[in-house]
Motif scaffolding. Structure first.
Motif, PDB file in Angstrom:
ATOM      1  N   ARG A   1      10.856 -16.878 -11.758  1.00 48.62           N
ATOM      2  CA  ARG A   1      10.301 -17.730 -10.835  1.00 48.62           C
ATOM      3  C   ARG A   1       9.925 -17.051  -9.590  1.00 48.62           C
ATOM      4  O   ARG A   1       9.492 -17.603  -8.500  1.00 48.62           O
ATOM      5  N   TYR A   2       9.673 -15.777  -9.587  1.00 46.93           N
ATOM      6  CA  TYR A   2       9.843 -14.807  -8.452  1.00 46.93           C
ATOM      7  C   TYR A   2       8.178 -14.398  -8.279  1.00 46.93           C
ATOM      8  O   TYR A   2       7.468 -14.505  -9.122  1.00 46.93           O
ATOM      9  N   THR A   3       7.818 -13.838  -7.259  1.00 41.62           N
ATOM     10  CA  THR A   3       6.848 -13.005  -6.831  1.00 41.62           C
ATOM     11  C   THR A   3       7.107 -11.456  -6.390  1.00 41.62           C
ATOM     12  O   THR A   3       8.227 -11.363  -5.886  1.00 41.62           O
ATOM     13  N   MET A   4       6.279 -10.738  -7.330  1.00 47.30           N
ATOM     14  CA  MET A   4       6.639  -9.544  -7.088  1.00 47.30           C
ATOM     15  C   MET A   4       5.484  -8.863  -6.081  1.00 47.30           C
ATOM     16  O   MET A   4       4.338  -8.943  -6.485  1.00 47.30           O
ATOM     17  N   GLY A   5       5.645  -7.805  -5.433  1.00 48.46           N
ATOM     18  CA  GLY A   5       4.650  -7.379  -4.493  1.00 48.46           C
ATOM     19  C   GLY A   5       4.763  -5.899  -4.403  1.00 48.46           C
ATOM     20  O   GLY A   5       5.691  -5.353  -4.712  1.00 48.46           O
ATOM     21  N   TRP A   6       3.518  -5.341  -4.093  1.00 48.03           N
ATOM     22  CA  TRP A   6       3.466  -4.079  -3.381  1.00 48.03           C
ATOM     23  C   TRP A   6       2.740  -3.843  -2.059  1.00 48.03           C
ATOM     24  O   TRP A   6       1.984  -4.668  -1.689  1.00 48.03           O
ATOM     25  N   PHE A   7       3.544  -3.166  -1.436  1.00 55.48           N
ATOM     26  CA  PHE A   7       3.210  -2.985   0.135  1.00 55.48           C
ATOM     27  C   PHE A   7       2.914  -1.407   0.265  1.00 55.48           C
ATOM     28  O   PHE A   7       3.526  -0.771  -0.582  1.00 55.48           O
ATOM     29  N   ARG A   8       2.478  -0.929   1.389  1.00 54.52           N
ATOM     30  CA  ARG A   8       2.497   0.419   1.729  1.00 54.52           C
ATOM     31  C   ARG A   8       2.576   0.611   3.180  1.00 54.52           C
ATOM     32  O   ARG A   8       2.214  -0.318   3.983  1.00 54.52           O
ATOM     33  N   GLN A   9       2.950   1.907   3.309  1.00 54.79           N
ATOM     34  CA  GLN A   9       3.074   2.063   5.020  1.00 54.79           C
ATOM     35  C   GLN A   9       2.540   3.385   5.007  1.00 54.79           C
ATOM     36  O   GLN A   9       3.485   4.389   4.497  1.00 54.79           O
ATOM     37  N   ALA A  10       1.715   3.585   5.985  1.00 49.88           N
ATOM     38  CA  ALA A  10       1.099   5.055   6.263  1.00 49.88           C
ATOM     39  C   ALA A  10       1.777   5.481   7.625  1.00 49.88           C
ATOM     40  O   ALA A  10       2.399   4.489   8.308  1.00 49.88           O
ATOM     41  N   PRO A  11       1.897   6.856   7.943  1.00 48.64           N
ATOM     42  CA  PRO A  11       2.467   7.126   9.234  1.00 48.64           C
ATOM     43  C   PRO A  11       1.964   6.779  10.480  1.00 48.64           C
ATOM     44  O   PRO A  11       0.969   6.458  10.670  1.00 48.64           O
ATOM     45  N   GLY A  12       2.750   6.026  11.177  1.00 46.18           N
ATOM     46  CA  GLY A  12       2.451   5.426  12.419  1.00 46.18           C
ATOM     47  C   GLY A  12       2.112   4.271  12.377  1.00 46.18           C
ATOM     48  O   GLY A  12       1.411   3.706  13.365  1.00 46.18           O
ATOM     49  N   LYS A  13       1.867   3.590  11.168  1.00 45.41           N
ATOM     50  CA  LYS A  13       1.433   2.288  11.042  1.00 45.41           C
ATOM     51  C   LYS A  13       2.356   1.197  10.376  1.00 45.41           C
ATOM     52  O   LYS A  13       3.324   1.688   9.942  1.00 45.41           O
ATOM     53  N   GLU A  14       2.006  -0.168  10.447  1.00 46.76           N
ATOM     54  CA  GLU A  14       3.078  -1.135   9.976  1.00 46.76           C
ATOM     55  C   GLU A  14       2.716  -1.056   8.672  1.00 46.76           C
ATOM     56  O   GLU A  14       1.797  -0.803   7.886  1.00 46.76           O
ATOM     57  N   ARG A  15       3.797  -1.713   8.038  1.00 49.14           N
ATOM     58  CA  ARG A  15       3.953  -1.949   6.613  1.00 49.14           C
ATOM     59  C   ARG A  15       2.838  -3.113   6.163  1.00 49.14           C
ATOM     60  O   ARG A  15       2.898  -4.069   6.950  1.00 49.14           O
ATOM     61  N   GLU A  16       2.089  -2.855   5.287  1.00 51.32           N
ATOM     62  CA  GLU A  16       0.981  -3.819   4.912  1.00 51.32           C
ATOM     63  C   GLU A  16       0.959  -4.226   3.510  1.00 51.32           C
ATOM     64  O   GLU A  16       1.351  -3.273   2.566  1.00 51.32           O
ATOM     65  N   PHE A  17       0.626  -5.526   3.237  1.00 47.39           N
ATOM     66  CA  PHE A  17       0.293  -5.999   1.914  1.00 47.39           C
ATOM     67  C   PHE A  17      -0.710  -5.243   1.210  1.00 47.39           C
ATOM     68  O   PHE A  17      -1.818  -5.128   1.785  1.00 47.39           O
ATOM     69  N   VAL A  18      -0.614  -5.029  -0.148  1.00 48.41           N
ATOM     70  CA  VAL A  18      -1.464  -4.358  -1.045  1.00 48.41           C
ATOM     71  C   VAL A  18      -1.829  -5.394  -2.093  1.00 48.41           C
ATOM     72  O   VAL A  18      -2.874  -5.662  -2.242  1.00 48.41           O
ATOM     73  N   THR A  19      -0.882  -5.870  -2.794  1.00 49.52           N
ATOM     74  CA  THR A  19      -1.088  -6.808  -4.013  1.00 49.52           C
ATOM     75  C   THR A  19       0.387  -7.367  -4.344  1.00 49.52           C
ATOM     76  O   THR A  19       1.285  -7.145  -4.021  1.00 49.52           O
ATOM     77  N   ALA A  20       0.290  -8.629  -5.151  1.00 51.98           N
ATOM     78  CA  ALA A  20       1.363  -9.234  -5.448  1.00 51.98           C
ATOM     79  C   ALA A  20       0.960 -10.180  -6.780  1.00 51.98           C
ATOM     80  O   ALA A  20       0.072 -10.215  -6.945  1.00 51.98           O
ATOM     81  N   ILE A  21       1.938 -10.413  -7.485  1.00 49.98           N
ATOM     82  CA  ILE A  21       1.832 -11.137  -8.906  1.00 49.98           C
ATOM     83  C   ILE A  21       3.021 -12.137  -9.036  1.00 49.98           C
ATOM     84  O   ILE A  21       4.219 -11.903  -8.719  1.00 49.98           O
TER      85      ILE A  21
END
Length: 125
Positions: free
Chosen positions: A31-51
């Motif tokens: 029943r959960y959601t799985m996500g991928w996030f990414r974080q570049a140097p000096g930037k905040e972690r951001e949403f990429v995709t989820a399912i």
């Protein structure tokens, strides 16, 4: 205890492809959601995709739509991120995450309780 372990990150040339994997252990994620996030140097972690784990409904950030594909193999408890047409701006540490708060997909970093250790993706120009 829930564990998420990512793999597959490496150095790739612009225009190339990579597939990241995230193996989930410790709990049933029907029943959960799985996500991928990414974080570049000096930037905040951001949403990429989820399912959503059960129905397989995906959601993508505009920056990756049409280039990245998320999928899951429920038998292997694994989530994949297929990344095509990679660009230098895709360079970041990529994190797998799990949200067990309910059936609705969220893009918020704070909505995910469980995180992997991250895998580095570097795209050279």
């Amino acid at each position: 205890q829930v564990q998420l372990v990512e793999s597959g990150g490496k150095l790739v040339q612009a225009g190339g492809s990579l597939r990241l994997s995230c193996v989930v252990s410790g709990r049933t994620f029907s029943r959960y959601t799985m996500g991928w996030f990414r974080q570049a140097p000096g930037k905040e972690r951001e949403f990429v995709t989820a399912i959503t784990w059960g129905s397989g409904y995906p959601s993508y950030a505009d920056s990756v739509k049409g280039r990245f594909t998320i999928s899951r193999d429920t038998a292997k408890n694994t989530v994949y991120l297929q990344m095509n047409s990679l660009q230098p701006e895709d360079t970041a540490v990529y994190y797998c995450a799990a949200d067990d708060s309910g059936p609705l997909l969220t893009r918020r970093v704070s909505g995910y309780a469980y995180w992997g250790q991250g895998t580095q993706v570097t795209v050279s120009s």
